[in-house]
Motif scaffolding. Structure first.
Motif, PDB file in Angstrom:
ATOM      1  N   PHE A 194      69.937  -4.532  10.141  1.00 47.91           N
ATOM      2  CA  PHE A 194      69.023  -4.408  11.278  1.00 47.91           C
ATOM      3  C   PHE A 194      69.746  -4.704  12.590  1.00 47.91           C
ATOM      4  CE2 PHE A 194      65.696  -6.441  14.028  1.00 47.91           C
ATOM      5  CZ  PHE A 194      65.006  -5.280  14.332  1.00 47.91           C
ATOM      6  N   GLU A 195      70.525  -5.780  12.624  1.00 52.60           N
ATOM      7  CA  GLU A 195      71.275  -6.131  13.835  1.00 52.60           C
ATOM      8  C   GLU A 195      72.308  -5.064  14.174  1.00 52.60           C
ATOM      9  OE1 GLU A 195      72.719 -10.061  12.995  1.00 52.60           O
ATOM     10  OE2 GLU A 195      70.719 -10.952  13.190  1.00 52.60           O
ATOM     11  N   SER A 196      72.927  -4.464  13.170  1.00 52.29           N
ATOM     12  CA  SER A 196      73.895  -3.391  13.445  1.00 52.29           C
ATOM     13  C   SER A 196      73.192  -2.145  13.982  1.00 52.29           C
ATOM     14  CB  SER A 196      74.728  -3.063  12.206  1.00 52.29           C
ATOM     15  OG  SER A 196      73.983  -2.359  11.253  1.00 52.29           O
ATOM     16  N   MET A 197      71.955  -1.889  13.508  1.00 50.94           N
ATOM     17  CA  MET A 197      71.169  -0.773  14.042  1.00 50.94           C
ATOM     18  C   MET A 197      70.892  -0.991  15.526  1.00 50.94           C
ATOM     19  SD  MET A 197      68.337   0.090  11.036  1.00 50.94           S
ATOM     20  CE  MET A 197      67.062   0.116  12.247  1.00 50.94           C
ATOM     21  N   ILE A 198      70.545  -2.213  15.875  1.00 52.19           N
ATOM     22  CA  ILE A 198      70.273  -2.529  17.276  1.00 52.19           C
ATOM     23  C   ILE A 198      71.525  -2.313  18.104  1.00 52.19           C
ATOM     24  CG2 ILE A 198      69.684  -4.366  18.907  1.00 52.19           C
ATOM     25  CD1 ILE A 198      67.888  -5.561  16.668  1.00 52.19           C
ATOM     26  N   ARG A 199      72.642  -2.878  17.662  1.00 55.01           N
ATOM     27  CA  ARG A 199      73.901  -2.740  18.410  1.00 55.01           C
ATOM     28  C   ARG A 199      74.324  -1.275  18.550  1.00 55.01           C
ATOM     29  NH1 ARG A 199      75.223  -7.142  15.388  1.00 55.01           N
ATOM     30  NH2 ARG A 199      76.403  -5.898  13.900  1.00 55.01           N
ATOM     31  N   GLU A 200      74.196  -0.528  17.469  1.00 50.75           N
ATOM     32  CA  GLU A 200      74.654   0.863  17.467  1.00 50.75           C
ATOM     33  C   GLU A 200      73.785   1.787  18.325  1.00 50.75           C
ATOM     34  OE1 GLU A 200      75.430   4.523  14.340  1.00 50.75           O
ATOM     35  OE2 GLU A 200      75.368   2.459  13.594  1.00 50.75           O
ATOM     36  N   HIS A 201      72.480   1.530  18.378  1.00 51.02           N
ATOM     37  CA  HIS A 201      71.572   2.488  19.005  1.00 51.02           C
ATOM     38  C   HIS A 201      70.941   2.008  20.308  1.00 51.02           C
ATOM     39  CE1 HIS A 201      71.974   5.130  15.582  1.00 51.02           C
ATOM     40  NE2 HIS A 201      71.709   4.114  14.780  1.00 51.02           N
ATOM     41  N   TYR A 202      71.150   0.772  20.686  1.00 49.29           N
ATOM     42  CA  TYR A 202      70.491   0.246  21.881  1.00 49.29           C
ATOM     43  C   TYR A 202      70.845   1.067  23.127  1.00 49.29           C
ATOM     44  CZ  TYR A 202      68.690  -2.788  25.485  1.00 49.29           C
ATOM     45  OH  TYR A 202      67.999  -3.260  26.557  1.00 49.29           O
ATOM     46  N   ARG A 203      72.114   1.358  23.318  1.00 55.39           N
ATOM     47  CA  ARG A 203      72.549   2.074  24.528  1.00 55.39           C
ATOM     48  C   ARG A 203      71.910   3.461  24.616  1.00 55.39           C
ATOM     49  NH1 ARG A 203      73.508   0.415  29.208  1.00 55.39           N
ATOM     50  NH2 ARG A 203      73.961   2.222  30.436  1.00 55.39           N
ATOM     51  N   ALA A 204      71.887   4.180  23.499  1.00 57.72           N
ATOM     52  CA  ALA A 204      71.270   5.518  23.498  1.00 57.72           C
ATOM     53  C   ALA A 204      69.777   5.416  23.802  1.00 57.72           C
ATOM     54  CB  ALA A 204      71.485   6.205  22.157  1.00 57.72           C
ATOM     55  N   LEU A 205      69.122   4.401  23.257  1.00 57.63           N
ATOM     56  CA  LEU A 205      67.697   4.200  23.537  1.00 57.63           C
ATOM     57  C   LEU A 205      67.483   3.883  25.008  1.00 57.63           C
ATOM     58  CD1 LEU A 205      66.626   2.098  20.415  1.00 57.63           C
ATOM     59  CD2 LEU A 205      66.006   4.469  20.922  1.00 57.63           C
ATOM     60  N   PHE A 206      68.313   3.024  25.556  1.00 58.68           N
ATOM     61  CA  PHE A 206      68.163   2.658  26.961  1.00 58.68           C
ATOM     62  C   PHE A 206      68.403   3.867  27.869  1.00 58.68           C
ATOM     63  CE2 PHE A 206      69.364   0.883  31.052  1.00 58.68           C
ATOM     64  CZ  PHE A 206      68.362  -0.060  31.243  1.00 58.68           C
ATOM     65  N   ASP A 207      69.479   4.614  27.591  1.00 59.24           N
ATOM     66  CA  ASP A 207      69.795   5.791  28.407  1.00 59.24           C
ATOM     67  C   ASP A 207      68.677   6.827  28.341  1.00 59.24           C
ATOM     68  OD1 ASP A 207      72.191   4.665  29.176  1.00 59.24           O
ATOM     69  OD2 ASP A 207      73.409   5.833  27.775  1.00 59.24           O
ATOM     70  N   TYR A 208      68.124   7.051  27.160  1.00 65.71           N
ATOM     71  CA  TYR A 208      67.024   8.002  27.007  1.00 65.71           C
ATOM     72  C   TYR A 208      65.761   7.462  27.679  1.00 65.71           C
ATOM     73  CZ  TYR A 208      63.527  10.937  24.677  1.00 65.71           C
ATOM     74  OH  TYR A 208      62.480  11.788  24.410  1.00 65.71           O
ATOM     75  N   GLY A 209      65.470   6.202  27.457  1.00 68.96           N
ATOM     76  CA  GLY A 209      64.267   5.591  28.001  1.00 68.96           C
ATOM     77  C   GLY A 209      64.223   5.559  29.507  1.00 68.96           C
ATOM     78  N   LYS A 210      65.382   5.378  30.140  1.00 69.22           N
ATOM     79  CA  LYS A 210      65.364   5.309  31.602  1.00 69.22           C
ATOM     80  C   LYS A 210      65.045   6.663  32.236  1.00 69.22           C
ATOM     81  CE  LYS A 210      70.358   5.542  32.391  1.00 69.22           C
ATOM     82  NZ  LYS A 210      71.531   4.804  32.813  1.00 69.22           N
ATOM     83  N   LYS A 211      65.041   7.706  31.434  1.00 63.64           N
ATOM     84  CA  LYS A 211      64.605   9.015  31.918  1.00 63.64           C
ATOM     85  C   LYS A 211      63.087   9.126  31.891  1.00 63.64           C
ATOM     86  CE  LYS A 211      68.885  10.018  31.876  1.00 63.64           C
ATOM     87  NZ  LYS A 211      69.628   9.633  33.028  1.00 63.64           N
ATOM     88  N   LEU A 212      62.458   8.256  31.109  1.00 63.47           N
ATOM     89  CA  LEU A 212      61.010   8.295  30.953  1.00 63.47           C
ATOM     90  C   LEU A 212      60.285   7.233  31.748  1.00 63.47           C
ATOM     91  CD1 LEU A 212      60.934   8.706  27.073  1.00 63.47           C
ATOM     92  CD2 LEU A 212      60.473  10.494  28.752  1.00 63.47           C
ATOM     93  N   ILE A 213      61.004   6.216  32.190  1.00 60.73           N
ATOM     94  CA  ILE A 213      60.369   5.060  32.807  1.00 60.73           C
ATOM     95  C   ILE A 213      61.184   4.603  34.013  1.00 60.73           C
ATOM     96  CG2 ILE A 213      61.540   3.497  31.227  1.00 60.73           C
ATOM     97  CD1 ILE A 213      59.190   1.702  31.213  1.00 60.73           C
ATOM     98  N   ALA A 214      60.505   4.273  35.085  1.00 59.25           N
ATOM     99  CA  ALA A 214      61.194   3.875  36.317  1.00 59.25           C
ATOM    100  C   ALA A 214      61.612   2.411  36.300  1.00 59.25           C
ATOM    101  CB  ALA A 214      60.284   4.132  37.525  1.00 59.25           C
ATOM    102  N   ASN A 215      60.864   1.580  35.645  1.00 59.07           N
ATOM    103  CA  ASN A 215      61.077   0.143  35.651  1.00 59.07           C
ATOM    104  C   ASN A 215      61.952  -0.265  34.467  1.00 59.07           C
ATOM    105  OD1 ASN A 215      60.692  -2.653  35.101  1.00 59.07           O
ATOM    106  ND2 ASN A 215      58.850  -2.634  36.360  1.00 59.07           N
ATOM    107  N   HIS A 216      63.183  -0.700  34.743  1.00 62.35           N
ATOM    108  CA  HIS A 216      64.117  -1.031  33.671  1.00 62.35           C
ATOM    109  C   HIS A 216      63.690  -2.264  32.888  1.00 62.35           C
ATOM    110  CE1 HIS A 216      67.745   1.495  35.193  1.00 62.35           C
ATOM    111  NE2 HIS A 216      66.619   2.171  35.171  1.00 62.35           N
ATOM    112  N   GLU A 217      63.000  -3.183  33.540  1.00 59.90           N
ATOM    113  CA  GLU A 217      62.495  -4.364  32.830  1.00 59.90           C
ATOM    114  C   GLU A 217      61.425  -3.950  31.817  1.00 59.90           C
ATOM    115  OE1 GLU A 217      59.949  -8.271  33.971  1.00 59.90           O
ATOM    116  OE2 GLU A 217      61.689  -7.849  35.252  1.00 59.90           O
ATOM    117  N   ALA A 218      60.544  -3.047  32.223  1.00 56.42           N
ATOM    118  CA  ALA A 218      59.522  -2.536  31.313  1.00 56.42           C
ATOM    119  C   ALA A 218      60.166  -1.746  30.176  1.00 56.42           C
ATOM    120  CB  ALA A 218      58.518  -1.667  32.068  1.00 56.42           C
ATOM    121  N   LEU A 219      61.233  -1.014  30.473  1.00 58.49           N
ATOM    122  CA  LEU A 219      61.957  -0.270  29.445  1.00 58.49           C
ATOM    123  C   LEU A 219      62.551  -1.225  28.419  1.00 58.49           C
ATOM    124  CD1 LEU A 219      63.324   2.135  28.109  1.00 58.49           C
ATOM    125  CD2 LEU A 219      65.111   1.999  29.873  1.00 58.49           C
ATOM    126  N   THR A 220      63.183  -2.275  28.896  1.00 55.70           N
ATOM    127  CA  THR A 220      63.762  -3.269  27.995  1.00 55.70           C
ATOM    128  C   THR A 220      62.681  -3.859  27.090  1.00 55.70           C
ATOM    129  OG1 THR A 220      65.462  -3.774  29.634  1.00 55.70           O
ATOM    130  CG2 THR A 220      65.128  -5.390  27.900  1.00 55.70           C
TER     131      THR A 220
END
Length: 191
Positions: free
Chosen positions: A19-45
């Motif tokens: 589970f922790e490796s899934m988070i490490r491996e995919h967090y950046r892609a999720l963040f990069d994709y999510g910031k296209k959908l949401i203006a507030n980075h704190e809310a995205l996190t």
């Protein structure tokens, strides 16, 4: 490297290291994709955190998947859309602000052989004339390097619908690009 199906099963069985490796491996892609959908980075996190927390809490009830990244992208997209309905912290996808194509990374990938600022501006202009849905499919295909099947999973549409939308989008992009180049050439000739 273990395949996604085996990793997913280990995660569902409570393997915290997986589970922790899934988070490490995919967090950046999720963040990069999510910031296209949401203006507030704190809310995205918060949304990303909620996705992973919910996955861990409900792991025993989840189905199987052999594609973890698209599964996570779709989960995040659904979470953001759900939150968008609950509050106005989020920027609507329909507003035409070209949320998916604000990064030079996408332009650089599309025009990898062309590195001039002017060409990037022209490509950016054409990309920004596309609809948000067309921008999203280009982002997923060329920035996240997802297959058509994976894009179908993320967007919740069929594979033929992805192929059709991608074909129409690329055709439209090509037509707009050619029109822009002809306009520039005409302008240069008239000077």
């Amino acid at each position: 490297m273990e395949n996604d199906l085996l990793l997913w099963q280990k995660f569902k069985n409570g393997d915290r290291a997986v589970f922790e490796s899934m988070i490490r491996e995919h967090y950046r892609a999720l963040f990069d994709y999510g910031k296209k959908l949401i203006a507030n980075h704190e809310a995205l996190t918060d949304c990303i955190h909620d996705v992973f927390t919910t996955l861990w809490d409900r792991r025993e009830f989840l189905g199987t998947t052999d594609q973890i990244k698209p599964y996570l992208l779709k989960s995040l997209r659904n979470r953001i859309l759900k939150e968008k309905q609950r509050s106005n912290v989020f920027i609507p996808l329909e507003n035409g602000d070209a949320l998916f194509l604000n990064e030079e990374d996408i332009e650089s990938r599309i025009i990898s052989s062309e590195h001039t600022d002017e060409t990037k501006k022209q490509i950016g202009y054409v990309l920004h004339t596309l609809t948000p849905r067309q921008q999203e499919i280009i982002y997923l295909k060329f920035y996240e390097n997802l297959t058509n099947d994976q894009i179908a999973t993320v967007l919740g549409i069929t594979r033929p619908a992805v192929a059709n939308l991608l074909h129409i989008t690329l055709k439209l992009f090509r037509e707009k690009w050619e029109t822009l180049l002809h306009t520039i050439l005409l302008f240069i000739l008239l000077i």
